[in-house]
Design an enzyme around this catalytic site. Structure first.
Site, short mmCIF file in Angstrom:
data_model
loop_
_atom_site.label_atom_id
_atom_site.label_comp_id
_atom_site.label_asym_id
_atom_site.label_seq_id
_atom_site.Cartn_x
_atom_site.Cartn_y
_atom_site.Cartn_z
N LYS A 299 0.84 -1.20 0.00
CA LYS A 299 0.00 0.00 0.00
C LYS A 299 0.88 1.25 0.00
O LYS A 299 2.03 1.19 0.42
CB LYS A 299 -0.87 0.02 1.27
N ARG A 373 -9.97 -11.82 1.92
CA ARG A 373 -10.75 -12.94 1.36
C ARG A 373 -9.96 -14.24 1.39
O ARG A 373 -10.52 -15.32 1.49
CB ARG A 373 -11.21 -12.57 -0.06
N1 BES Z 1 -8.17 -3.92 4.34
C1 BES Z 1 -8.28 -3.52 2.98
C2 BES Z 1 -9.57 -2.76 2.68
C3 BES Z 1 -9.67 -1.40 3.27
C4 BES Z 1 -8.93 -0.35 2.77
C5 BES Z 1 -10.54 -1.17 4.30
C6 BES Z 1 -9.05 0.91 3.33
C7 BES Z 1 -10.68 0.09 4.84
C8 BES Z 1 -9.92 1.13 4.36
C9 BES Z 1 -8.24 -4.75 2.09
O1 BES Z 1 -7.43 -5.78 2.51
C10 BES Z 1 -7.73 -4.31 0.76
O2 BES Z 1 -6.59 -3.93 0.69
N2 BES Z 1 -8.58 -4.37 -0.26
C11 BES Z 1 -8.21 -3.97 -1.55
C12 BES Z 1 -8.74 -5.00 -2.51
C13 BES Z 1 -8.22 -4.85 -3.91
C14 BES Z 1 -6.75 -5.17 -3.94
C15 BES Z 1 -8.99 -5.76 -4.81
C16 BES Z 1 -8.85 -2.61 -1.83
O3 BES Z 1 -9.97 -2.36 -1.39
O4 BES Z 1 -8.18 -1.79 -2.45
MN MN Z 2 -5.43 -5.53 1.87
#
Ligand code: BES
Ligand code: MN
Ligand code: ZN
Length: 516
Positions: A299, A373
């Site tokens: 990230k 997931r």
């Molecule tokens: N934990 C995150 C989702 C998230 C991000 C929740 C910011 C709350 C605030 C999750 O693991 C994630 O990174 N999801 C990705 C999925 C994508 C790679 C398909 C997302 O939402 O960008």
């Molecule tokens: Mn994530």
């Protein structure tokens, strides 16, 4: 306490820093030290019960405020009056309910939250209110009103101080609340007050776990918390699967995430048996990513600290299990927490890796940041062994869910319309909102992979839905609903902190199940 537990030292989760006593009876005590009378008033200014008595004893002190427009009883408005003539309570808190005709449950919530906030800001140690007798709101019974009030009062006293050197001090002096109720409803009101305060304590548990620093709240720490709940409650037992056990079972999806971290992953199982006959349990599954760096698909660093909240689904499972056990509910509930840290290192999974899940389905990892997931799918397969009546998972799963619903509602999706409807109804009743998104098969093809049975991402469009589609492939053998809580589990900015949601939603859902 478990020997050698990570909780031995300092960070024992805050239990009842401010124990609040609720007393429900037909009559209110007349003289109490350091008290606050709490009066809920509609904007028409008609005074009933205590409000009327206090007004006439004090030469119309309340009416005068309406006339001078210092208080017009707008919804959520509050005023504290001190040392009124002829009144024994040191202070009187007026709380606005807005227009009488349009008042509803949401309005009551607005008022109880405002009342709780003002009340705990006063030095009062006792609160007294006849609101259950004096306030009538259509379609809202006095028990439900009391439940909401109790929940908000306990909630308002929450402070997070586990990381600060001063020993935790309550942020309120309020320790006792007296409510009057009609004779025929005293018993029900008392029970609902317990529900409200236990729900709030469950929320505090969830908030503490969410707010703890991610170097403290690791998967091992969460496992220790589960053991503590086991020791505190007879009907609750805990088992924890370690990585070696998960390896031999074949949880390749979970392990693909945990292999990149020095913190060992844990699959935590809490089993609450509140019914004598072993009936089908409700299984709650929580995403417990104690920190989400994104892994190799790392990230950006802005606000990455907030990814300590990526275990808030798990935190809510703990909060609900605690509240259910405290209330001794006659239900069977299993809580499963998939606890893991998502880190990039030499052992971490790569984009392109193909792994085999516990279900046997192979997964192509196209993005290591779609880790929730991956850990949930093995937990969902594992849930089959409990022959569940229904399974509900909670996860801070997608940023896309925040784009869709903002910070107001969780998204709910599932394979069983009844479970989804029951969650929507519980959301309406509890004020802990969720809203349904469609889980049509049309979206499933976004998960097609050239190299495995399924890919772990479905592209940008409908990201919250394709994440749920992924989970649905592992939830085929039972009734299931998924809550994406990414937008509601914590707030950012100056007031940064966990919210304790969706504990109230789940508690309401379980209360409704009691009459099944
Ligand atoms: N934990 C995150 C989702 C998230 C991000 C929740 C910011 C709350 C605030 C999750 O693991 C994630 O990174 N999801 C990705 C999925 C994508 C790679 C398909 C997302 O939402 O960008
Ligand atoms: Mn994530
Ligand atoms: Zn995540």
């Amino acid at each position: 306490m478990v020997a050698g537990s990570t909780l031995d030292k300092t960070f024992k989760p805050n239990m009842a820093v401010n124990p609040m006593q609720f007393n429900v009876s037909t009559r209110l005590p007349t003289s109490l030290d350091n008290a606050c009378q709490v009066l809920f008033l509609f904007s028409d200014g008609k005074l009933k019960g205590s409000a009327r008595k206090i007004d006439s004893a004090s030469d119309g002190a309340i009416k005068k405020l309406f006339v001078s427009k210092d208080f017009s009883a707008k919804a959520g408005q509050t005023v504290v009056l001190h040392a009124l003539k002829g009144i024994t309570a040191e202070r009187v808190l007026l709380v606005g309910l807005g227009e009488r005709q349009t008042a509803d449950a949401q309005r009551w919530r607005e008022a109880t939250q405002a009342a709780a906030k003002s009340l705990i800001a006063t030095p009062a140690s006792t609160a007294i209110s006849d609101c259950l007798n004096a306030v009538t709101i259509e379609n809202l019974d006095s028990s439900t009103m009391a439940e909401q009030l109790a929940r908000d009062l306990v909630n308002a006293t929450y402070v997070f101080s586990l990381h600060q050197r001063m020993s935790p001090t309550p942020n309120a002096s309020l320790t006792a609340v007296f409510l009057s109720a009609e004779k025929k409803s005293v018993e029900a009101v008392t029970e609902y007050v317990h529900r409200g305060s236990a729900t709030a304590r469950g929320m505090s548990r969830a908030k503490d776990l969410g707010n703890l620093a991610p170097n403290v709240c690791t998967p091992t720490y969460l496992a220790d918390v589960a053991h503590i709940l086991h020791e505190e409650h007879d009907k609750l037992s805990t088992t924890v699967l370690d990585e070696a056990q998960m390896e031999s079972m074949g949880m390749g999806a979970f392990l693909a995430i945990s292999q990149g971290s020095h913190q060992p992953g844990k699959m935590i199982v809490m089993n609450y048996q509140g019914r004598k006959r072993a009936g089908s349990p409700i299984v709650l599954v929580g995403k417990g990513v104690t920190f989400d760096t994104g892994g190799i698909s790392i990230k950006s660093s802005d606000g990455m600290d907030e990814m300590k909240y990526d275990m808030c689904g798990a935190a809510s499972v703990f909060g609900v299990m605690q509240a259910v056990a405290e209330l001794n509910l006659p239900l069977n509930v299993v809580g499963i927490v998939a606890a893991v840290e998502n880190m990039p290192d030499g052992q971490a999974a790569r984009p392109g890796d193909v792994v085999t899940s516990l279900s046997g389905q192979t997964i192509e990892i196209l993005n290591t940041d779609a880790e929730g997931r991956m850990v949930l799918c093995d937990a969902l397969t594992y849930a089959e062994r409990f022959k569940p009546a229904t399974v509900i998972d909670m996860a801070t799963l997608t940023g896309a869910c925040i784009v869709a619903l903002g910070n107001v509602a969780s998204a709910v999706m599932g394979n069983d319309p009844t479970t989804v409807d029951e969650l929507l109804q519980a959301s309406e009743q509890s004020g802990d909102r969720c809203w349904s998104l469609p889980l049509w098969d049309d979206y499933q093809k976004q998960l097609d992979s050239n190299f495995a049975d399924i890919a772990n991402i479905g592209g940008r469009p409908a990201g919250a839905i394709t994440a749920a589609c992924f989970l649905s492939r592992f939830a085929k053998n039972y009734h299931w609903a998924h809550l994406d809580i990414a937008g509601v589990a914590w707030t950012s900015g100056k007031q940064k902190g966990a919210t304790g949601r969706p504990v109230p939603l789940l508690m309401q859902y379980l209360f409704n199940r009691l009459s099944h």
